[in-house]
Design an enzyme around this catalytic site. Structure first.
Site, short mmCIF file in Angstrom:
data_model
loop_
_atom_site.label_atom_id
_atom_site.label_comp_id
_atom_site.label_asym_id
_atom_site.label_seq_id
_atom_site.Cartn_x
_atom_site.Cartn_y
_atom_site.Cartn_z
N CYS A 84 0.82 -1.22 0.00
CA CYS A 84 0.00 0.00 0.00
C CYS A 84 0.85 1.26 0.00
O CYS A 84 0.33 2.37 -0.16
CB CYS A 84 -0.96 -0.01 1.18
SG CYS A 84 -1.88 -1.55 1.29
N HIS A 334 -9.32 3.58 -1.45
CA HIS A 334 -7.93 3.12 -1.34
C HIS A 334 -7.55 2.23 -2.53
O HIS A 334 -7.37 1.02 -2.38
CB HIS A 334 -7.75 2.38 -0.01
CG HIS A 334 -6.36 1.87 0.24
ND1 HIS A 334 -5.22 2.46 -0.27
CD2 HIS A 334 -5.93 0.81 0.98
CE1 HIS A 334 -4.16 1.78 0.14
NE2 HIS A 334 -4.56 0.77 0.88
#
Ligand SMILES: [Zn+2]
Lengths: 389, 129
Positions: A84, A334
């Site tokens: 991420c 996200h």
């Protein structure tokens, strides 16, 4: 050493567009970023591009040249994969390339296509950010890892789910007028507490959604910006990166993020500021507990006190330190590989007054962007400052 | 594990040993513990690592009950996962042999190897002592 200016930023809407390829998403973000920057595509020296699960979601590797082509630039391109934190890591390298004079103009960004995998497929793909042998094969999921940290935090500091719920409520509230956000809907504490459990103590509204989207940022040297008379009022003045052991179980403290602390300390020192100088922050709230751990690791709140920051109104839009005015990963969405670059875009817009929520931070001059990978085995932190002319 | 699948050297031998109640960790001359496959101590870089028996019981340091699993555990959910410390090393395992509601931090556990109800693959499990 050259200062690094944010010349232009571009984001696609974040959300549920399973049919759109990552090359299509990144092309859109890059067009917006170039239009915003006034920089010619011919001047780009490099593309640094973040992506995490392209092999799984699109059966596609070797994204660098594919994305350079999609963005219409003739420059060497490299993909960055740090789970991420992929595009935060790309931003850091772009900053260092410009500072050392290697490049004058770098296109940096990232994209992720996720929703085409479905919930089970995306859960499977996200899990590969953890240690496959020793974590995933025992059934640990990505939400499960953060749930382990949340439980450890509760055991150590007496927090409760309701404290975390205030973070979700805040970030949804912040996203209400962000037209790029996946969720532009208000929720209340009861909604969070009554949502189905994902991995206890975390429920559906403690988790960021599964998202498609892209972000692009055009960075230039200060000299280039001046020579070309660019409107680039925000500089990246500090960069830092931290690392840690891969598996959560190898951390001495399960409810702390030393990699984020390392990255933050380095970025503050690099920019010549202290945590107290930060006026606003975009932190990596993949789960509500992650915002708490970030605030503490970045020295914005003392250890054990980050959990009450939203509940006490300290980090809300009208608080003394607004956090995730974009809506954060929680409400903005996200798309993993896009997130780090999107945080840079949001902070730059907040500081330059171009953000729907800029009114809440009219006097702000210093912003922070914190991007984290896995259970924070990778972290990058950037300091952005408004340039005084 | 299915017969025709390539094993993961180091890891599968460790599961084999755990099945015989002979689980171990790797210890470097400076006393750091780690898990295989491993050639270099991640704490200090030492390369002479020795297999040392893992303590028979460990303690749960944190846990979660997972309701949304990966596809490999679809039939197993809901299940509890925990991080437990065994002397100088910590492990992530799936809790077995206890009601989900009774799992708590501090629970004393021992290592067991179970199989996933979904895939039949071996799973590192932790059962109450
Ligand atoms: Zn050692």
């Amino acid at each position: 050493m050259s200062d690094v200016r944010v010349a232009g930023v571009g984001l696609t809407p974040f959300g549920n567009t399973p049919e759109r390829t990552s090359r299509d998403l990144f092309a859109e973000a890059s067009i917006t970023a170039f239009d915003d920057s006034g920089v010619s595509r011919d001047d780009v020296d490099a593309l640094l591009y973040g992506n995490f699960m392209g092999e799984l979601a699109e059966h596609q590797g070797h994204h660098g040249p594919l994305m350079a082509e999609a963005a219409g630039i003739q420059a060497p391109a490299t993909r960055y994969e740090s789970a991420c934190a992929s595009s935060g890591t790309a931003v850091r390298d772009a900053v260092m390339r410009i500072r050392n004079g290697e490049d004058d103009v770098v296109l940096v960004g990232g994209a992720e296509r996720m929703t085409n995998l479905g919930t089970a497929g995306a859960t499977d793909a996200l899990a590969i950010a953890a240690d496959d042998l020793w974590e995933v094969r025992a059934g640990m999921t990505f939400p499960g890892a953060y749930a382990l940290m949340a439980q450890a935090y509760f055991d150590e500091f007496d927090g409760e789910r309701e404290d975390l719920a205030h973070i979700a409520v805040k970030n949804h509230e912040n996203a209400l007028n962000n037209d790029k956000a996946q969720y532009q809907s208000a929720i209340d504490v009861d909604d969070v507490l009554e949502a189905p459990p994902v991995s206890e103590p975390l429920g559906l509204y403690d988790a960021c959604p599964i998202s498609d989207g892209a972000a692009a940022v055009v960075l230039t040297s200060e000299e280039y910006a001046e020579e070309h008379d660019l409107e680039a009022p925000v500089a990246i003045t500090g960069t830092g990166q931290g690392g840690d052991r891969m598996a959560l179980h190898d951390r001495e403290y399960l409810a702390r993020s030393p990699a984020a602390r390392e990255a933050g300390t380095e970025a503050y020192t690099d920019a010549g500021i202290d945590a107290a100088d930060v006026d606003l922050a975009e932190v990596h709230d993949c789960f509500t507990i992650a915002e708490v751990l970030a605030l503490e690791a970045l020295d914005l709140f003392p250890i054990g006190e980050g959990i009450s920051a939203a509940r006490d109104g300290r980090t809300t839009a009208d608080g003394d330190l607004p956090v995730n005015l974009s809506g954060g990963l929680k409400a903005k969405g996200h798309p993993v590989g896009a997130t780090g670059a999107s945080q840079i875009a949001e902070v730059a817009k907040l500081l330059s007054g171009d953000h729907p929520n800029s009114e809440f931070v009219a006097d702000a001059t210093t912003g922070l962007a914190h991007n984290a990978g896995g259970t924070v085995a990778s972290a990058t932190v950037h300091v952005l400052e408004e340039v005084s002319e | 594990m299915s017969e025709n699948e390539t094993r993961d050297a180091g890891f599968d031998e460790w599961l084999d040993a755990a099945e015989e109640d002979e689980a171990y960790y790797l210890e470097c001359p400076n006393g750091h513990g780690s898990l295989p496959p491993r050639q270099v101590c991640p704490d200090c870089g030492a390369t002479d690592l020795e297999e040392v028996p893992l303590p028979g019981t460990g303690e749960v340091r944190t846990f979660t009950v997972t309701h949304v699993p990966t596809p490999a555990f679809e039939e197993d959910a809901p299940y509890a996962t925990a991080v437990a410390s065994f002397g100088p090393v910590r492990l992530t395992g799936q809790i077995a042999g206890i009601d989900l509601g009774d799992v708590e931090t501090g629970l004393e556990v021992e290592i067991e190897v179970t199989v996933s109800e979904t895939t039949g693959e071996r799973v590192l499990a932790l059962t109450p002592v």
